[in-house]
Write an enzyme that holds these catalytic residues in place. Structure first.
Site, PDB file in Angstrom:
ATOM      1  N   LYS A  13       0.829  -1.215   0.000  1.00 42.71           N
ATOM      2  CA  LYS A  13       0.000   0.000   0.000  1.00 42.71           C
ATOM      3  C   LYS A  13       0.862   1.264   0.000  1.00 42.71           C
ATOM      4  O   LYS A  13       0.626   2.163  -0.793  1.00 42.71           O
ATOM      5  CB  LYS A  13      -0.896   0.057   1.247  1.00 42.71           C
ATOM      6  CG  LYS A  13      -1.940  -1.012   1.344  1.00 42.71           C
ATOM      7  CD  LYS A  13      -2.901  -0.721   2.495  1.00 42.71           C
ATOM      8  CE  LYS A  13      -2.212  -0.566   3.840  1.00 42.71           C
ATOM      9  NZ  LYS A  13      -1.691  -1.810   4.409  1.00 42.71           N
ATOM     10  N   ARG A  88      -9.048   0.704   9.829  1.00 44.14           N
ATOM     11  CA  ARG A  88      -8.481  -0.585  10.194  1.00 44.14           C
ATOM     12  C   ARG A  88      -9.455  -1.429  11.005  1.00 44.14           C
ATOM     13  O   ARG A  88      -9.122  -2.544  11.386  1.00 44.14           O
ATOM     14  CB  ARG A  88      -7.227  -0.359  11.022  1.00 44.14           C
ATOM     15  CG  ARG A  88      -5.933  -0.557  10.249  1.00 44.14           C
ATOM     16  CD  ARG A  88      -4.794  -0.275  11.192  1.00 44.14           C
ATOM     17  NE  ARG A  88      -3.575  -0.934  10.826  1.00 44.14           N
ATOM     18  CZ  ARG A  88      -2.663  -0.418  10.008  1.00 44.14           C
ATOM     19  NH1 ARG A  88      -2.857   0.738   9.424  1.00 44.14           N
ATOM     20  NH2 ARG A  88      -1.552  -1.081   9.768  1.00 44.14           N
ATOM     21  N   ARG A 127      11.791  -6.191   4.260  1.00 45.54           N
ATOM     22  CA  ARG A 127      11.733  -4.786   4.649  1.00 45.54           C
ATOM     23  C   ARG A 127      12.406  -4.578   6.010  1.00 45.54           C
ATOM     24  O   ARG A 127      13.088  -3.583   6.228  1.00 45.54           O
ATOM     25  CB  ARG A 127      10.262  -4.346   4.726  1.00 45.54           C
ATOM     26  CG  ARG A 127      10.073  -2.892   5.042  1.00 45.54           C
ATOM     27  CD  ARG A 127       8.635  -2.495   4.910  1.00 45.54           C
ATOM     28  NE  ARG A 127       7.836  -2.945   6.037  1.00 45.54           N
ATOM     29  CZ  ARG A 127       6.513  -2.811   6.124  1.00 45.54           C
ATOM     30  NH1 ARG A 127       5.844  -2.267   5.130  1.00 45.54           N
ATOM     31  NH2 ARG A 127       5.854  -3.225   7.177  1.00 45.54           N
ATOM     32  N   ARG A 133      12.408  -1.125  10.784  1.00 49.83           N
ATOM     33  CA  ARG A 133      11.266  -0.514  11.463  1.00 49.83           C
ATOM     34  C   ARG A 133      11.020  -1.210  12.789  1.00 49.83           C
ATOM     35  O   ARG A 133      11.099  -2.438  12.864  1.00 49.83           O
ATOM     36  CB  ARG A 133      10.033  -0.638  10.560  1.00 49.83           C
ATOM     37  CG  ARG A 133       9.360   0.685  10.289  1.00 49.83           C
ATOM     38  CD  ARG A 133       8.288   0.543   9.271  1.00 49.83           C
ATOM     39  NE  ARG A 133       7.102  -0.131   9.800  1.00 49.83           N
ATOM     40  CZ  ARG A 133       5.943  -0.186   9.156  1.00 49.83           C
ATOM     41  NH1 ARG A 133       5.823   0.383   7.974  1.00 49.83           N
ATOM     42  NH2 ARG A 133       4.920  -0.802   9.691  1.00 49.83           N
ATOM     43  N   ARG A 144       0.310  -8.126  13.856  1.00 49.27           N
ATOM     44  CA  ARG A 144      -0.315  -7.247  12.848  1.00 49.27           C
ATOM     45  C   ARG A 144      -1.147  -8.039  11.849  1.00 49.27           C
ATOM     46  O   ARG A 144      -2.222  -7.605  11.428  1.00 49.27           O
ATOM     47  CB  ARG A 144       0.753  -6.414  12.137  1.00 49.27           C
ATOM     48  CG  ARG A 144       1.089  -5.163  12.945  1.00 49.27           C
ATOM     49  CD  ARG A 144       2.506  -4.707  12.731  1.00 49.27           C
ATOM     50  NE  ARG A 144       2.781  -4.358  11.360  1.00 49.27           N
ATOM     51  CZ  ARG A 144       3.997  -4.451  10.797  1.00 49.27           C
ATOM     52  NH1 ARG A 144       5.009  -4.893  11.482  1.00 49.27           N
ATOM     53  NH2 ARG A 144       4.171  -4.090   9.556  1.00 49.27           N
TER      54      ARG A 144
END
Ligand code: ADP
Length: 192
Positions: A13, A88, A127, A133, A144
């Protein structure tokens, strides 16, 4: 054009929204980015959100709605926006509907980026290695994905029932997925 991008963590996204922003000439509003900016600034809101985000859980609906309202009040959203990371859960979808109706600016499109779970896990691991992150740890990623399945996936049905949903295959190169998105949105782009 007012557009909401839906899809699980790792579905692309954020990456696609950054490209769509150039193409559609509207701002990209990522609630994850807004929250990370608060955390980085060490604001009271950021301090409240930091641990929840690191765990992979959802920050409170109230905080999100306030943040979004203030973002929508900025002049650059006059011609639309790409919303990424919101709604969400069902309560957020309802709140967004009410907010946009109040502004007289209904959503034009809800686009779901569809990617199989095995690929999501692989992408997020990549990632994590590249960006580091705070919430890309294996445990947080599991949370998540679970939160997505239980709370966010039902939001897709909500947009489908409202006849606003467009599903785009999110598997392929960045260029391939972008072309599919552009194609899915082209009727709206022509109308302006
Ligand atoms: P990803 O989709 O890759 O998990 P995001 O950058 O969209 O990442 O969001 C990161 C984190 O920020 C989420 O796991 C959550 O803790 C918080 N967050 C972002 N958007 C929302 C939202 N709409 N409601 C609640 N929490 C949110």
């Amino acid at each position: 054009m007012r557009l909401v991008l839906l899809g699980p963590p790792g579905s692309g996204k954020g990456t696609q929204a950054a490209r769509l922003k150039e193409y559609l000439q509207v701002p990209h509003i990522s609630t994850g980015d807004l929250l990370r900016a608060e955390v980085a600034a060490g604001s009271p809101l950021g301090m409240q959100a930091k641990e929840v985000m690191a765990r992979g859980d959802l920050v409170s609906d109230e905080i999100l709605l306030g943040m979004l309202e203030s973002r929508f009040s900025r002049a650059d959203t006059a011609n639309g926006f790409i919303l990424d990371g919101y709604p969400r859960n069902q309560a957020q979808a309802d709140a967004l509907g009410v907010l946009l109706q109040k502004m007289g600016k209904p959503m034009d499109y809800a686009v779901q980026l569809e990617v199989p779970t095995e690929l999501l896990v692989e992408r997020i691991a990549g990632r994590a290695a590249a960006e580091g992150r705070a919430d890309d740890t294996p445990e947080s990623v599991r949370t998540r994905l679970k939160v997505y399945d239980s709370q966010t996936a039902p939001v897709i049905d909500y947009y489908r029932q409202h006849g606003q949903l467009t599903v785009v295959n999110g598997v392929g190169s960045l260029d391939e997925v972008f072309s599919r998105l552009v194609e899915a949105l082209s009727p709206a782009k022509e109308v302006g």
